[in-house]
Write a protein that holds these residues in place. Structure first.
Motif, PDB file in Angstrom:
ATOM      1  N   GLN A 297       1.020  -0.983   0.069  1.00 53.75           N
ATOM      2  CA  GLN A 297       0.241   0.147   0.199  1.00 53.75           C
ATOM      3  C   GLN A 297       0.607   1.438   0.173  1.00 53.75           C
ATOM      4  N   PRO A 300      -0.291   3.008  -3.659  1.00 53.46           N
ATOM      5  CA  PRO A 300      -1.151   2.181  -4.053  1.00 53.46           C
ATOM      6  C   PRO A 300      -1.583   3.404  -5.627  1.00 53.46           C
ATOM      7  N   THR A 302      -4.489   2.949  -6.948  1.00 54.54           N
ATOM      8  CA  THR A 302      -5.550   3.611  -7.105  1.00 54.54           C
ATOM      9  C   THR A 302      -5.948   3.810  -5.310  1.00 54.54           C
ATOM     10  N   ARG A 303      -7.171   4.260  -5.103  1.00 56.76           N
ATOM     11  CA  ARG A 303      -7.296   5.202  -3.918  1.00 56.76           C
ATOM     12  C   ARG A 303      -8.874   4.244  -3.498  1.00 56.76           C
ATOM     13  N   THR A 305     -10.484   2.357  -1.924  1.00 54.32           N
ATOM     14  CA  THR A 305     -10.796   0.880  -0.178  1.00 54.32           C
ATOM     15  C   THR A 305     -11.278   0.009  -0.790  1.00 54.32           C
ATOM     16  N   HIS A 308      -9.134  -2.680  -3.406  1.00 51.72           N
ATOM     17  CA  HIS A 308      -7.907  -3.317  -1.671  1.00 51.72           C
ATOM     18  C   HIS A 308      -8.410  -4.346  -1.466  1.00 51.72           C
TER      19      HIS A 308
END
Lengths: 603, 252
Positions: A297, A300, A302-303, A305, A308
């Motif tokens: 992380q 990342p 992409t953010r 959530t 992830h």
């Protein structure tokens, strides 16, 4: 009508991909000749259209003004590519109005609201995307919803992939994730629904017999691979790993991959493949498609959530099925800590519930892994596991009698497995046989394989508890303690040895399938002919954390004391000598101190 | 398998197969025969490539028409001897539902009768019950599998012995040759020859010593706590901030 559109999409896609060399392979197997009877349906459709129009006008009048304004505004935001406004409409407006007006019913159909958005086909596709997602999440989709949501997804991906050049659309990251996530969810939901033959009506049976390519595995994989290919996301990720500059990367990924929309859809499609392959029981391929994705992380991609969470859940699960428990544990620990840290920021998100549910399943999987491969692990997470699954964990750590607990947690926490192929809806005879003797459900098959592994390891906990007591011990004696045949027990010792070894990623291996053999147990042994020698690695007691925490605490207490105003001089009480005598000096002096402790503790 | 790299891409894998296994062409049903030929090459040459074989099963999963029970059985036989690694289960995971019963029209599908046998054999290997494995394997129950399949698979019995050898090597520093013999299903001169080939030494009393390896060397260790400066930064920083002699509060 709808079927015609679908057929055209297929044709377009095939043509367009000729030079991409990709997935002709995936697209068109066995999909020919499926829409032969479209002609006869058209007349019927024209008739229906007139009736529909009237119904639509009535429906339009029913829409509350605030919803009409919202849709018009939403449309304008999409036209302007105004990400901020789109995000507001998508994340809050839509959900607020859903709660208010559409908690138990569908949003107005796209055809009904079309006049509000100048019949903007692209917006209507996006609107339908939301419309069907709402149907799936809040209501129960019927067969028409299921088929139409598939068509709408096809139209959306067709627009994205087969327009002349990249489309000028911009959407928030979260929405792009949701598009892929929902596409796979609906695929999985359709497969599960499709596999239940008994509950189908006559009409549904006929429709399913005709629509045997709808939501087919090939069509779903085709979309995901096409998005990956178009966005050149794998090349992008490799470029990043090689430390290429931004310019070099945009050179590599070309006109599609430089746009956030395609770049992210490409990335999310890789995660989508991980998920689809897991659902189909291909755990190696699932990890193989993730070859270029770096799981950390720190940087990342992409953010989102939810992305992830999905990634780590499926990666962890695949590792379990590959018997790589340490890797699975690492995967769960890292994402569960992440979720704990993020918790405070996410309570308002509508995905919060979903994330929490997945997290809870990961705690269950973590308990499974830790029972099969007992290692010293993250205290934070294992405390929560003890709280939630302590009972099952206790049972699972006791071998054979723990099998039901393994079963319970596995079925609760495993992905919703699907079969790749539909029941034989197009063949009445085979279908009858299918109903007569239904195949084992996919989840049960995977459970059986997993439990076979657990059973093989079942003697380990008992052996372990005995070996822990000795540094060396005669095999015969051990066998008599266990009331077991010596030869059998020696074989079990070999199982125990194998169970204490695992392939695991130890450093910077490339790709998730790579790894080295490691030892996972603190208890090791070797058999010298008939003598078992045991050694144990112990972890010295850890004091540092306790002292650091308490030092910090003491500092805070001291700070508070220093900052506090001096206490008012106590009123004279009884003669001090008296207090000293009966050994209770506590009455006056400690009182202000007590208050100080209390307030610090509460802070 | 000290490293998984040789499992996920064996050095014996030809470039053409590598392209198929790693690319989207793996989904193209017309490539199934290439992969099947490669499987038969593995059967003849004691090579093994799990991912390539899984690619065949994947094609069967998506295209039930391609299903060929002989190929599936051969794949499972190959996977059997990679125990304790989970290849066998990974293969079974991809055998969706039952294979189409339509195949039974011409000749009976041998898989439904052989699958339970293969599973039983696998389970014995998984549990390191090697003597029982050999008894079952030599029994009449398994005759059909032996005569029609494993006999064609070059080095199958030796591959099973390697499973046993891996388990023994990890757990023993020395082992009685009689016990070893039951694991390997060998005795007398055959056993001596096999043990010699492994480079293991037999003493006069019939005890075989197994060379040291990372798994049969045991050592007690105590892992001591190691405090990093970073853990203490908060404490030290705080101490530095408040180190000026401040008026000592009156404690009463």
């Amino acid at each position: 009508m709808a079927q015609q559109r679908k057929a055209m999409w297929e044709a377009d896609l095939d043509e367009d991909l000729q030079d991409v060399d990709l997935s002709l392979a995936i697209g068109n197997y066995g999909q020919n000749g499926m829409y032969e009877d479209t002609q006869s349906r058209i007349d019927e459709a024209t008739l229906l259209a007139v009736q529909q129009q009237m119904a639509q006008q009535a429906a339009f009048a029913q829409i509350p003004d605030v919803v009409k304004r919202f849709i018009a505004h939403f449309h304008q935001a999409v036209l302007d590519n105004n990400l901020a406004e789109i995000t507001v409409a998508y994340e809050s407006g839509w959900n607020r109005l859903t709660e208010k007006f559409y908690a138990k019913t569908e949003w107005p159909e796209a055809e009904v609201i079309a006049p509000l958005v100048n019949d903007d086909q692209i917006f209507l596709i996006l609107y339908r995307e939301l419309y069907y997602r709402h149907v799936y999440s809040r209501l129960s989709p019927d067969i028409d919803d299921r088929l139409h949501s598939y068509e709408n997804s096809c139209e959306l991906f067709n627009y994205l992939l087969n327009s002349d050049g990249p489309v000028p659309l911009e959407l928030p990251e979260q929405w792009l994730w949701d598009i892929i996530d929902e596409f796979i969810y609906q695929f999985q939901s359709f497969c599960v629904w499709r596999s239940k033959v008994k509950s189908k009506t006559e009409e549904e049976l006929t429709m399913l017999a005709d629509a045997n390519q709808v939501w087919s595995s090939y069509s779903v994989l085709n979309v995901l691979y096409s998005l990956i290919q178009k966005s050149k996301i794998n090349e992008h990720l490799v470029g990043l790993q090689e430390g290429k500059s931004a310019e070099e990367i945009s050179e590599i990924v070309g006109e599609y991959g430089t746009r956030p929309l395609y770049k992210l859809l490409g990335y999310f499609s890789i995660i989508g493949l991980l998920r689809v392959h897991s659902l189909l029981g291909d755990f190696t391929l699932a990890l193989k498609v993730m070859e270029n994705v770096e799981l950390n992380q720190k940087s990342p991609f992409t953010r989102v959530t939810a992305c992830h969470v999905t990634t780590y859940y499926y990666v962890g699960f695949c590792y379990i099925m590959l018997r790589r428990y340490p890797d699975a544990i690492r995967s769960f620990v890292s994402i569960l800590n992440f979720i704990l840290r993020m918790r405070q920021y996410h309570t308002r998100s509508y995905q919060y519930d979903q994330i929490n549910k997945t997290a809870d399943r990961m705690y269950a999987l973590f308990a499974i892994c830790n029972a099969l491969s007992p290692t010293r692990v993250d205290d934070n997470i294992s405390n929560i596991v003890k709280e939630r699954y302590g009972e099952q964990f206790g049972k699972m750590s006791r071998g054979e009698e723990g099998i039901p607990a393994f079963e319970e947690l596995f079925l609760y926490a495993c992905p919703k497995f699907i079969s790749a192929n539909p029941p034989p809806y197009d063949d009445a005879e085979l279908l009858a046989a299918h109903i007569e003797d239904p195949p084992v459900e996919p989840a049960q098959r995977h459970l059986a394989l997993f439990l076979a592994e657990v059973r093989a390891q079942a003697p380990v906990p008992t052996l372990r508890s005995f070996l822990k007591l000795y540094t060396s011990l005669d095999a015969k004696k051990l066998a008599s303690f266990l009331d077991a045949d010596e030869e059998e027990m020696v074989q079990q010792l070999m199982v125990m040895k194998q169970a204490s070894r695992s392939v695991s990623r130890v450093g910077d291996e490339k790709g998730l399938l790579d790894g080295q053999m490691i030892s996972t147990s603190d208890l090791d042994f070797v058999i010298n002919e008939n003598m078992v020698h045991i050694s144990e690695s112990t972890v010295g007691r850890r004091y540092a954390g306790w002292f650091i925490r308490n030092t910090e605490h003491a500092q805070r207490v001291l700070d508070t004391l220093r900052a506090a105003p001096l206490p008012v001089a106590p009123k004279p009480t009884g003669p001090p000598a008296e207090a000293g005598k009966d050994g209770a000096p506590a009455s006056a002096a400690p009182r202000p101190q007590k208050v100080a402790w209390g307030s610090v503790k509460a802070a | 398998m000290a490293s998984a790299a040789n499992w996920s891409s064996p050095s014996t894998r030809p470039p053409l197969i590598e392209t198929l296994v790693s690319g989207v062409d793996r989904y193209n049903p017309s490539n199934v025969s290439i992969l099947e030929d490669y499987l038969y090459h593995q059967i003849r040459s004691e090579e093994y490539d799990c991912l390539a074989n899984l690619a065949i099963l994947k094609l069967y999963q998506f295209n039930p028409d391609l299903y060929n029970p002989d190929v599936v059985i051969n794949i499972l036989i190959k996977a059997l001897t990679s125990s304790p690694f989970p290849d066998f289960s990974l293969c079974i995971s991809l055998l969706d539902e039952r294979p189409a019963s339509a195949a039974s029209q011409d000749e009976p599908d041998p898989l439904p009768t052989l699958l339970p046998i293969l599973t039983a054999l696998h389970s014995l290997l998984q549990q390191c019950r090697f003597p029982t494995f050999w008894t079952l394997y030599r029994s009449t129950e398994v005759e059909a599998l032996r005569d029609n399949y494993t006999v064609e698979c070059v080095g199958f019995e030796d591959a099973v012995r390697e499973v046993a050898v891996r388990a023994v090597k990890a757990a023993f520093s020395s082992i009685g040759s009689e016990r070893l013999g039951t694991y390997l299903d060998l005795s007398g001169a055959d056993l001596s020859a096999y043990v010699e080939k492994l480079g293991w030494i037999v003493s006069n009393s019939g005890v075989v010593s197994i060379p040291a390896n990372p798994d049969n060397q045991i050592e007690s260790t105590v892992v001591q706590e190691n405090i990093q400066l970073s853990q203490l930064t908060k404490v030290i920083a705080h101490a530095a901030q408040t180190s000026q002699p401040a008026a000592v509060p009156v404690v009463n």
